[in-house]
Design a protein around this motif. Sequence first.
Motif, mmCIF file in Angstrom:
data_model
loop_
_atom_site.group_PDB
_atom_site.id
_atom_site.type_symbol
_atom_site.label_atom_id
_atom_site.label_comp_id
_atom_site.label_asym_id
_atom_site.label_seq_id
_atom_site.Cartn_x
_atom_site.Cartn_y
_atom_site.Cartn_z
ATOM 1 N N GLY A 87 -5.771 0.531 -2.606
ATOM 2 C CA GLY A 87 -7.118 1.073 -2.817
ATOM 3 C C GLY A 87 -7.206 1.309 -1.852
ATOM 4 N N GLN A 120 -9.780 2.165 0.590
ATOM 5 C CA GLN A 120 -9.669 1.390 2.070
ATOM 6 C C GLN A 120 -11.504 2.831 3.007
ATOM 7 N N THR A 158 -14.537 9.512 4.977
ATOM 8 C CA THR A 158 -13.678 8.313 4.490
ATOM 9 C C THR A 158 -12.779 8.621 3.778
ATOM 10 N N GLY A 215 -5.282 13.635 -1.187
ATOM 11 C CA GLY A 215 -4.879 12.585 -2.462
ATOM 12 C C GLY A 215 -5.718 11.848 -3.417
ATOM 13 N N MET A 216 -6.569 10.757 -2.313
ATOM 14 C CA MET A 216 -7.516 10.001 -2.918
ATOM 15 C C MET A 216 -8.558 11.021 -3.529
ATOM 16 N N LYS A 276 -7.911 11.812 -7.192
ATOM 17 C CA LYS A 276 -8.188 10.636 -8.027
ATOM 18 C C LYS A 276 -9.232 9.099 -8.129
ATOM 19 N N LYS A 329 -0.923 5.353 -14.529
ATOM 20 C CA LYS A 329 -0.601 6.601 -13.463
ATOM 21 C C LYS A 329 0.218 5.964 -12.968
ATOM 22 N N ASN A 380 4.475 8.662 -4.746
ATOM 23 C CA ASN A 380 4.434 8.063 -4.348
ATOM 24 C C ASN A 380 5.338 6.470 -4.497
ATOM 25 N N TYR A 413 -10.257 11.225 1.568
ATOM 26 C CA TYR A 413 -9.994 12.579 1.579
ATOM 27 C C TYR A 413 -8.803 12.853 1.133
ATOM 28 N N THR A 417 -0.298 4.114 -6.759
ATOM 29 C CA THR A 417 -0.983 4.710 -5.920
ATOM 30 C C THR A 417 0.012 3.814 -4.694
ATOM 31 N N ASN A 418 0.262 3.896 -3.603
ATOM 32 C CA ASN A 418 1.130 4.142 -2.759
ATOM 33 C C ASN A 418 -0.148 3.243 -1.590
#
Length: 302
Positions: free
Chosen positions: A222, A224, A247, A251-252, A255, A33, A37, A249, A218-219
Amino acid sequence: MAFSRESALDVAKVLSESLPYIQRFAGKTLVIKYGGNAMTDETLQAGFARDIVLMKAIGINPIVVHGGGPQIGEMLAKLNIESKFINGMRVTDTATMDVVEMVLGGQVNKEIVNLICEAGGKAIGITGKDSRFIKAKKLFVKHQAEGMTAPEQVDIGHVGEVASVDTSFLKFFENSDLIPVIAPIGVDDEGNSYNINADLVAGKVAEAVGAEKLMLLTNISGVQDKQGNVLTGLSTAQVDALIADGTIYGGMLPKISCALSAVNAGVTSAHIIDGRVPHATLLEIFTDTGVGTLISNTKAGE
Ligand SMILES: Nc1ncnc2c1ncn2[C@@H]1O[C@H](COP(=O)(O)OP(=O)(O)O)[C@@H](O)[C@H]1O
Ligand SMILES: CC(=O)N[C@@H](CCC(=O)OP(=O)(O)O)C(=O)O
């Protein structure tokens, strides 16, 4: 371009050392994918395309699923349409859906196809509408608005989730020179279009074809923790805790959820990796430790 004798020796060594990895992944399908970003830098884009072509050349079957959130945002801004997200999903009214379809299916998809073709590959750009291979159903999200005591189900317009993927359509590409590049648009039986988060499409495609790896570029380096340290490996239970304490939130969230769903459905491993690192996809394939965050379906303590 010819190598000097010294650098040719270095290249030969690297190639020779990569043999076990090539043997491990040859014939396997990897779903990659490519996030909107992560598509910012031209050199990185060209490198990404080259790496995809290299995979195909050594017998791996790459399937590219792309995003384009920032590109949709730019076009909406030009048209004076506001971008609004709930739980990482774009609220998509009819006017927004038209823009989503144009930007993802027209602009971004063909840019990536062009880059892969420039690198010598045979890319073919498709959306879920082609052969209706991604069937979608309407997605409702649960959201707790300010002042509300409990989360409630919210209608965010023409946003879908994947109802089914036509596996035979995708398997066709495994037996051909073609590299599929998929824009995350689904369709229902009546032909209505749905805007689907690209991570969710990548996850379901990986599940449907029984992929060896799902890689979400992604941008960020990883997943975090609150201090900004990259969490190199995450289990289901750890993910639940990180979502609960905020921790993970925005766009993550899609994923993580598609990565978990994919590994639970039999995809061998799912990785959230930094698309800003040159050759991130090859680093993931050709190193034992990998890069970014590995999501596994182990429970805490296993
Ligand atoms: N725990 C976390 N670790 C890293 N990034 C996070 C975390 N929680 C939320 N994010 C956010 O998620 C973003 C990645 O999602 P998104 O912007 O949708 O990427 P893409 O366009 O590649 O799909 C990061 O840039 C970051 O702002
Ligand atoms: C429902 C929903 O949010 N769809 C996404 C589709 C594109 C996408 O997922 O792009 P990135 O991977 O670059 O974020 C959107 O409209 O932005």
